[in-house]
Structure formats: structure tokens, C-alpha cells
Design an enzyme around this catalytic site. Structure first.
Site, PDB file in Angstrom:
ATOM      1  N   HIS A 190       0.820  -1.270  -0.003  1.00  0.00           N
ATOM      2  CA  HIS A 190       0.004   0.199   0.201  1.00  0.00           C
ATOM      3  C   HIS A 190       0.814   1.133   0.044  1.00  0.00           C
ATOM      4  CE1 HIS A 190      -3.995  -1.708   1.317  1.00  0.00           C
ATOM      5  NE2 HIS A 190      -4.252  -1.536   0.078  1.00  0.00           N
ATOM      6  N   GLU A 432      -3.939 -17.393 -21.306  1.00  0.00           N
ATOM      7  CA  GLU A 432      -2.723 -17.441 -20.303  1.00  0.00           C
ATOM      8  C   GLU A 432      -2.426 -18.827 -19.984  1.00  0.00           C
ATOM      9  OE1 GLU A 432      -4.121 -15.645 -16.714  1.00  0.00           O
ATOM     10  OE2 GLU A 432      -6.259 -16.352 -17.308  1.00  0.00           O
ATOM     11  N   ASP A 456       1.066 -14.932 -17.008  1.00  0.00           N
ATOM     12  CA  ASP A 456       0.872 -16.434 -16.802  1.00  0.00           C
ATOM     13  C   ASP A 456       1.315 -17.101 -17.997  1.00  0.00           C
ATOM     14  OD1 ASP A 456       0.085 -16.560 -13.997  1.00  0.00           O
ATOM     15  OD2 ASP A 456      -2.004 -16.389 -14.235  1.00  0.00           O
ATOM     16  N   CYS A 505      -2.845  -7.789 -22.005  1.00  0.00           N
ATOM     17  CA  CYS A 505      -3.028  -7.084 -20.657  1.00  0.00           C
ATOM     18  C   CYS A 505      -1.841  -7.424 -19.585  1.00  0.00           C
ATOM     19  CB  CYS A 505      -4.202  -7.275 -20.034  1.00  0.00           C
ATOM     20  SG  CYS A 505      -4.655  -8.858 -19.643  1.00  0.00           S
TER      21      CYS A 505
END
Length: 579
Positions: A190, A432, A456, A505
Site C-alpha cells: 500500500h 494465459e 501467466d 494485458c
């Protein structure tokens, strides 16, 4: 001296450093008598209440500034703080093990952090830092100590610490922080997410930096390459300042591209979209001029909570994204849970090979009620924008057919209820798994588009766990075998005719070295994280598709990944190469 860490947020900065040290919690007995247990647990409850009030104040201040991202991260920490599991663990250690409150809190926090740190998913693993952040705040409340005061800063500094906590960043003035450097943390923490949002360069995982610097020393931080340099001479500092000005000028030039159409020099339109994980990401996508959302990672709706999101919660999130994108296409990926993204409340059993096991579409097909809820929410939202549905981890034609059957049931249920949705919402799959790439010529007959998940696809094609440091050097998306599979997928979409397309992507889409190659292979949609979008747009709008095809053809003749990478680096015109 040069230190190498993790490039967590891009940018260059040079400024005096300010070392942040852990809050001193004072000395306290480790154990207590049984008679003291109740009073000790009351101390913890009081500290929790105080910490919750502090976090609420930070979140409220962030909202008042219009910074919803910082508010959301702090509110997520508040939920962790108030988690009954944490309270039960602390209570057990006080009442049964007779640990004093600070020691009970420290042990309970470390146990929870260790569980998260052991997970394979980067995002979930980095949540260990949030748990430790909560622990530091609780210990400070218990001891009456306070954290570092950044409000009194009079000049911009580089914060250096063992760990830069999200709540500290969330409460800071970005104008007073030139950069952050920490010995712990990663790209998906974060703190890294906040640093990117605040446009603050960040290098995390920089071991030994605390011992190497003194307060006030001039430090150079290169957040793009993950490097920190100390002991700078005046001449070096001046040179760096000039480089920073060059970066600022280059970034300002890129912003001019935001409103420009993404077309090659020979007039071919390429859809350049953004990867997002929540509605806030859609606003960032609009800001950089994305042609749409190429990957909406909906699984983050299911994380950091005690139960699955309802249909209404999901509908509201999807609708917000679609409305923000104002008619531009949004590819909503159905939940990609499992593998490296475990959800505790789903109670999935541990697996020896989670990446090859019960995950993504496999969970959806075996838990159709969960899948139906998400599909209904997406369909309802499709009435408010241009939605596209995408199934992850497809390995066979049968899986697509089974998923589409449930989709048809979801549509029928909405028709019966009189609820509006887009009857012609396009449906696609993530490619993938190598079997899907090899069968792309058949799969294109039952879907509207492909989106290649290069991360992947590379992992499965090369049989390399991309998170395993011992074999990480074998993970390379430029391997000829991976590129030939990408070509198969692109060719299948191209030969289908009509409006069907093949996009990508994964991280490869954001690599400038790969842009010409992907265009030349026939990929017509690229989706990247918003900060990477404008540099890729500059390349696309500065070359012709015919040249990209020449580059791709030549690259595929080369026998090794190293040869391909070297060739692509030279094929990219000098003025388009990364700074």
C-alpha cells in the site's frame, strides 16, 4: 555509495534525508498475574479505540482533500484493526498465556503478518505491512508515545526507514516528501500504491540504507530503477538536478498525448487501454487518455473482507467504472481467485500446486451461485456503459461453453425480473494457458475477443514459477516459444474477420521494447497500468504498422530471448527509447 532496491514508484529526487525510527514503546513486564488479565485486555480495547479514532481522522482529512485512494487504504486498515480474529488472538494471549498487553499485541500482530507474508500473491503478501502498521499504532497507543511529526517539516525531505507505513504516508503532505526509501516493502504494498498516486518516487526493499545515511545528508533516489545513492559530490548533485529537469520536461511533453488518438503513422487505430483494480483506477485511466479499460481486476472486490460482496455492491462498483469511462469499452474480468489470491472466507483447502489447481474459472464453474451473482451484477451495470465480460484461465472450449451457459441463465433471470442490460455484451477470454493459445483458431468461434495474459502465459509455457527466486532468471516473455504462441492468438483473431480482436494485458504490454513486436504480431489492443500508458502511446503514434511487422518478422527468426531483446532495443528509434 550505490544501493539497489525495488523500483516501487517512478521518478528522480535529490533532497536531505530524514530517518524515521520505530516508535519507542517503553519497557514493560512480559508476563502478568491472572488477576491482572482483565485490566490488561481493557488496556488493549482502549488502545484499539484510540487507534481507530486516529485512523478515522486521517481518512476524513484525506476525503476532505478529495483523495479517496488514501482514505480507502486507511479505512481498510481500520477494518483490519477491528477484525475479531485479531481481538480474539490478543485476548487468548493475555488470558491464557498471561502476556502483558504490549507483548500480546506484538505476538498477535506478528502471527497475522507472518501468515500474509507467506502467501504467493504479491498483493496479499504486502498486506503484512498493513498489519504491522496497525501493530505499531496500537503499541504507540498502549505506551502513550506518538509517531513522527511530519507536519512541522519546512522543506521537502527524503524519508528513510526500515518500513514506511501506509498510514504515515496517508497523513503526510506530498509537497514535503521528495521521495521515500525503506528496507522493507514491495511494488504492490500500500505504501508503493500511495507513493505512485502521490507522484512520490519510492525505492523499497533497500537493505542496509538506514545504517548508511545520517539525517540531513543529500540522497539521490531513482524510483524508476530502484537505486539510492549516498555521498554525492556537489558536481554530481548539480548533474542530477539537470536530469530531473529533463525528466519533468519529457513528462510534460507526454501529457500532450492524452487527447490524441492512438493511431500508427499509417493510420491504423490501436486500442490503448488501462488496467485497473477499482473504480478509482478508472479516473486515472481517463486522466491519461485511455481508450478504455482493458482489464478490470474484480477479485479485489472480494479481498480484505469477511464475506463475498453482494450483487448490489458489485453492481455499484462496475456501474461507477462504466460511467466514469463514459462510453469507452470496459473489459470486466470475472473473479480470478485462487492460485496466488486466496480468500480466507471461501475456505479453499491448501494445495501443493495452487497455480495449477482450483482457481479462477474453475472455481466459478464449481460454485455457480457465486459466479451467477457476479454475472448478474456485470450485466446490470452494462446498461450504463460499454461493458465486455472476460473469463480468466480458460484451458478448453468446454469451459467457455459452460461459462456461457451460466451467462445465459443470468440473462434470462434478469429478463424475467424486467431488469435492463446489454443483450449483446461482448464475451472474451484470457489466453494465459498454452492450450488456449494453441486452440485459438477454435476458441475464437465462441468468443468476441482474446486478451493475452502474458505473465501467466510465460509462466505456464516455460514451466517457471515467476515468484520463485531460484528460477526467476528463466522467466522471460521474450522467449521465442512465448512469442510464437502470441502470434497464434493474434492470427486466429485476425482470420476470424469482423470486429473480433486479440489484445494483451500482461506486463509485456507495458514494456517499450515489446511495443513494435506486439503490433507487428497482430495485437490490436494493449492494456497497461495508467502510468505506463502515455510512453507506450508515444511509440505507437510515432511508427508505422508496416515497420512494426518488419520488426516482428525479423524477431521471430532469432533463436534466443537475449538475441530478440537486443534486436528490439535497437529496432526502437532512438528518440522513443525509455529515458
Amino acid at each position: 555509495m550505490l544501493f539497489q532496491g525495488i523500483a516501487a514508484a517512478p521518478g528522480l529526487a535529490i533532497a536531505p534525508c530524514l530517518k524515521l525510527r520505530p516508535v519507542a514503546t517503553g519497557e514493560s513486564p512480559q508476563t502478568i498475574s491472572r488477576e491482572q488479565a482483565l485490566a490488561e485486555f481493557d488496556r488493549v480495547k482502549s488502545a484499539v479505540s484510540q487507534a481507530a479514532s486516529q485512523l478515522a481522522a486521517i481518512a476524513a482529512a484525506a476525503k476532505a482533500r478529495g483523495d479517496q485512494l488514501r482514505a480507502d487504504i486507511v479505512e481498510a486498515q481500520s477494518m483490519m484493526l477491528l477484525d475479531p480474529v485479531l481481538a480474539e488472538s490478543v485476548e487468548e494471549k493475555i488470558t491464557n498465556q498471561l502476556l502483558a498487553a504490549p507483548h500480546a499485541v506484538r505476538e498477535a500482530i506478528e502471527e497475522q503478518a507472518a501468515i500474509l507474508a507467506a502467501l504467493e500473491d504479491d498483493y496479499l503478501r504486502e498486506r503484512a505491512g498493513d498489519v504491522r502498521d496497525i501493530g505499531e499504532r496500537l503499541l504507540a497507543c498502549l505506551s502513550g508515545e506518538s509517531g513522527p511529526d511530519l507536519a512541522s517539516l519546512t522543506e521537502a525531505v527524503i524519508l528513510v526507514a526500515v518500513e514506511i507505513t501506509p498510514s504515515l504516508l496517508a497523513s503526510a503532505d506530498p509537497q514535503k516528501i521528495a521521495a521515500i526509501v525503506a528496507e522493507t516493502g514491495g511494488k504492490t504494498s500500500h505504501s508503493a500504491i500511495l507513493a505512485k498516486n502521490m507522484a512520490i518516487p519510492a525505492v523499497l526493499g533497500c537493505q542496509g540504507i538506514m545504517a548508511a545515511v545520517v539525517d540531513g545528508e543529500q540522497v539521490l533516489v531513482d524510483g524508476s530503477n530502484g537505486q539510492v545513492e549516498t555521498g554525492l559530490t556537489p558536481a554530481q548533485a548539480e548533474s542530477v538536478q539537470l536530469e530531473i529537469q529533463r525528466h519533468i520536461a519529457a513528462q510534460q511533453e507526454l501529457t500532450l498525448l492524452a487527447d490524441r488518438q492512438t493511431c500508427t503513422l499509417d493510420g491504423v487505430h490501436i486500442e490503448l487501454a488501462a488496467n485497473i483494480m477499482d473504480p478509482k483506477g478508472a479516473a486515472q485511466a481517463v486522466k491519461v487518455g485511455a481508450d478504455g479499460v482493458g482489464l478490470y481486476r474484480t477479485e479485489f472486490l472480494f479481498m480484505d473482507r469477511s464475506f463475498a460482496p453482494t450483487e448490489q455492491e458489485q453492481f455499484a462498483a462496475y456501474r461507477q467504472v462504466l460511467e466514469t469511462m463514459a462510453g469507452k469499452p470496459v473489459i470486466i474480468r470475472t473473479m480470478d481467485i485462487g492460485g496466488d489470491k486466496e480468500i480466507p472466507y471461501m475456505n479453499n483447502p491448501p494445495e501443493a500446486n495452487p497455480f495449477l489447481g482450483y482457481r479462477a474459472i474453475r472455481i466459478c464453474l464449481q460454485q455457480p451461485d457465486l459466479f451467477m451473482t457476479q454475472l448478474r451484477a456485470i450485466l446490470r451495470a452494462s446498461a450504463f456503459g460499454k461493458a465486455r465480460i472476460m473469463y480468466p484461465m480458460i484451458a478448453s472450449l468446454e469451459e467457455v461453453q459452460a461459462a456461457n451457459k451460466i451467462l445465459q441463465q443470468a440473462k434470462q433471470s434478469l429478463r424475467q425480473e424486467g431488469i435492463a442490460f446489454d443483450e449483446a455484451v461482448p464475451v472474451g477470454i484470457m489466453v494465459e494457458i498454452p492450450s488456449a493459445a494453441v486452440m485459438a483458431d477454435q476458441l475464437i468461434n465462441v468468443v468476441d475477443f482474446f486478451s493475452i495474459g502474458s505473465n501467466d502465459l510465460t509462466q505456464y509455457t516455460l514451466a517457471v514459477d515467476r515468484l520463485n527466486e531460484k528460477v526467476s532468471e528463466l522467466y522471460n516473455p521474450f522467449q521465442p516459444g512465448v512469442l510464437r504462441l502470441i502470434r497464434l492468438v493474434a492470427e486466429a483473431a485476425e482470420h476470424s474477420g469482423g470486429a473480433k480482436f486479440a489484445g494483451i494485458c500482461g506486463e509485456l504490454a507495458a514494456d517499450p521494447r515489446a511495443t513494435l513486436l506486439l503490433l507487428g504480431l497482430g495485437v490490436t489492443e494493449l492494456s497497461v497500468n495508467p502510468p505506463a500508458l502515455l510512453p507506450i502511446k508515444k511509440i505507437i503514434t510515432s511508427v508505422s504498422l508496416s515497420y512494426a511487422k518488419e520488426v516482428a518478422s525479423a524477431a521471430l527468426q532469432l533463436p534466443t530471448a537475449a538475441a530478440i531483446e537486443s534486436y528490439l532495443a535497437q529496432a526502437l528509434p532512438p528518440d522513443l527509447r525509455p529515458l
